[in-house]
Design a protein around this motif. Sequence first.
Motif, short mmCIF file in Angstrom:
data_model
loop_
_atom_site.label_atom_id
_atom_site.label_comp_id
_atom_site.label_asym_id
_atom_site.label_seq_id
_atom_site.Cartn_x
_atom_site.Cartn_y
_atom_site.Cartn_z
N MET A 157 0.73 -1.21 -0.02
CA MET A 157 0.07 0.07 -0.23
C MET A 157 0.88 1.20 0.06
SD MET A 157 -3.21 0.97 2.46
CE MET A 157 -2.13 0.40 3.89
N LEU A 158 1.80 1.38 0.93
CA LEU A 158 2.73 2.39 1.03
C LEU A 158 3.68 2.65 0.21
CD1 LEU A 158 2.94 2.51 4.91
CD2 LEU A 158 2.04 4.44 3.52
N VAL A 159 4.55 1.49 -0.17
CA VAL A 159 5.44 1.50 -1.10
C VAL A 159 5.48 1.30 -2.50
CG1 VAL A 159 7.83 0.58 -1.44
CG2 VAL A 159 7.20 0.59 0.71
N SER A 160 4.66 0.33 -2.97
CA SER A 160 4.40 0.11 -4.47
C SER A 160 3.11 0.86 -4.97
CB SER A 160 4.03 -1.30 -4.70
OG SER A 160 4.97 -2.30 -3.84
N ARG A 161 2.14 0.88 -4.24
CA ARG A 161 0.91 1.43 -4.63
C ARG A 161 0.83 3.10 -4.36
NH1 ARG A 161 -2.28 0.00 -8.13
NH2 ARG A 161 -4.34 0.35 -7.23
N GLY A 162 1.26 3.44 -3.17
CA GLY A 162 1.37 4.89 -2.60
C GLY A 162 2.56 5.68 -2.91
N ASP A 163 3.68 4.69 -3.21
CA ASP A 163 4.73 5.45 -3.68
C ASP A 163 5.45 6.78 -2.76
OD1 ASP A 163 6.78 5.90 -5.46
OD2 ASP A 163 5.81 7.04 -7.04
N VAL A 164 5.39 6.32 -1.58
CA VAL A 164 5.72 7.28 -0.47
C VAL A 164 7.29 7.54 -0.56
CG1 VAL A 164 6.00 7.61 2.01
CG2 VAL A 164 3.73 6.85 1.14
N THR A 165 7.44 8.75 -0.50
CA THR A 165 9.04 9.39 -0.86
C THR A 165 9.46 10.03 0.36
OG1 THR A 165 8.39 11.17 -1.90
CG2 THR A 165 8.72 9.45 -3.20
N PRO A 166 10.76 10.17 0.72
CA PRO A 166 11.43 10.83 1.77
C PRO A 166 10.92 12.39 1.88
CG PRO A 166 13.12 9.75 0.58
CD PRO A 166 11.83 9.60 -0.40
N GLY A 167 10.41 12.78 3.03
CA GLY A 167 10.20 14.15 3.28
C GLY A 167 8.68 14.40 3.14
N GLU A 168 7.71 13.27 2.78
CA GLU A 168 6.39 13.56 2.68
C GLU A 168 5.83 13.56 3.82
OE1 GLU A 168 4.63 12.48 -1.88
OE2 GLU A 168 5.02 10.61 -0.63
N ASP A 169 4.52 14.07 4.04
CA ASP A 169 4.12 14.13 5.17
C ASP A 169 2.63 12.67 5.00
OD1 ASP A 169 4.98 15.91 6.53
OD2 ASP A 169 3.83 17.47 5.60
N VAL A 170 2.66 11.65 5.92
CA VAL A 170 1.69 10.63 5.78
C VAL A 170 1.21 10.54 7.06
CG1 VAL A 170 1.68 8.20 5.69
CG2 VAL A 170 3.43 9.24 4.45
N LEU A 171 -0.30 10.56 7.00
CA LEU A 171 -1.09 10.39 8.25
C LEU A 171 -1.67 8.84 8.20
CD1 LEU A 171 -3.04 11.25 10.38
CD2 LEU A 171 -4.66 11.99 8.67
N VAL A 172 -1.46 8.02 9.25
CA VAL A 172 -1.90 6.92 9.51
C VAL A 172 -3.21 6.73 10.30
CG1 VAL A 172 -1.31 4.33 9.92
CG2 VAL A 172 0.27 5.81 8.95
N LEU A 173 -4.12 6.36 9.92
CA LEU A 173 -5.51 6.27 11.18
C LEU A 173 -5.24 5.11 11.79
CD1 LEU A 173 -8.24 7.74 8.90
CD2 LEU A 173 -6.61 9.11 10.20
N GLY A 174 -5.74 4.78 13.21
CA GLY A 174 -5.80 3.62 13.88
C GLY A 174 -4.55 3.08 13.93
N ALA A 175 -3.57 3.74 14.26
CA ALA A 175 -2.17 3.17 14.53
C ALA A 175 -2.01 2.20 15.23
CB ALA A 175 -1.25 4.34 14.71
N SER A 176 -3.02 1.53 16.22
CA SER A 176 -2.68 0.66 17.22
C SER A 176 -3.34 -0.45 16.59
CB SER A 176 -3.66 0.83 18.59
OG SER A 176 -5.27 0.90 18.01
N GLY A 177 -3.94 -0.77 15.39
CA GLY A 177 -4.17 -1.92 14.61
C GLY A 177 -3.11 -2.77 13.90
#
Length: 346
Positions: A157-177
């Motif tokens: 989800m984050l690496v292949s589909r979301g292509d998250v790169t250094p310096g971006e702001d990422v919000l993760v909902l429900g971090a305890s799951g």
Amino acid sequence: MKAVQFTDHGGRDVIEYGEFPDPEPDRDEVLVDVKAGALNHLDVWTRRGLPGIDLDMPHVPGSDGAGEVVAVGEDVTRFEPGDRVALSAGVSCGECEYCRHGEHSMCVDFHLIGEHVRGVHSELAAVPADNLLEVPEGVDWETAAAAPLVFQTAWRMLVSRGDVTPGEDVLVLGASGGVGHAAVQIADHAGATVYATGSSEEKLEHARDLGADHVVDYESEDFADRVRELTGKRGVDVVVDHVGAATWRDSLKSLAKGGRLLTCGATTGPNPETDINRIFWNQLQVIGSTMASHGEADDALELVWDGTFEPAIREVLPMSETARAHELLEEREGFGKVVVKPDSEL
Ligand SMILES: [Zn+2]
């Protein structure tokens, strides 16, 4: 052997732990002596019953598990008795156009061990060799069982589909799951600034320990307002939302222009109110993702086995207490993964 099982869909009281015929491995399968399993929210959906999925009853649940190989079918060359293995639950045909492109989780016949066919929360399990990952010595069974489904899901989800790169702001909902706490670690590893939401000070502290730079208690404040405030009204580049109906509108509201909303689940329901104006005016992308290819699963789990990522274990229970494990998930108690072990292993 003993297995977790249910004969009817329903509440937690349909779950039993009792005798079940020993499985025989087919020629492409491996028989595993299961040392530990882990629960996912899909175990709850499967127990309640999903439209369009007609299970062979009694159904043995469990999409995560790890153990030792005891026998292999005649076509299996990758494994031999004594090997340490963990299950990767996605089954793909290997022949369709998506499989031929290595996109195993897009397979036209994609299904999950534990959700659509018999799972592994039992003393013995026969599973296709393609669905097993090697587990190095030194990795404990709880970790090996808890990591595969959520880390491969969050990785794709984050690496292949979301292509998250250094310096971006990422919000993760429900971090305890399960997926949430994996996503926090992967986003941090990718070099993003991580914002995480949770429902108690204790859970938020835990999210911080795993790499969250900013935490928001969604019980006491509106997370979208808080995120806009923390980002100087800009919003974040990426939101990871596996919560669904309860959070969808606020997830869209938390995004910067051109932002990406990543979704891999909907634990609060699949039909949210949405905001089409916001999607086109702010030029947002909604990106779905599910499970992972074999290669992505290998990449994600490599970083679990070497200790870069760590599944948090909220509780280890005997398989006979699987109903309690479901309660922990349904009531959102605790942080991380619930592990179950055959009663004979405790
Ligand atoms: Zn296929």
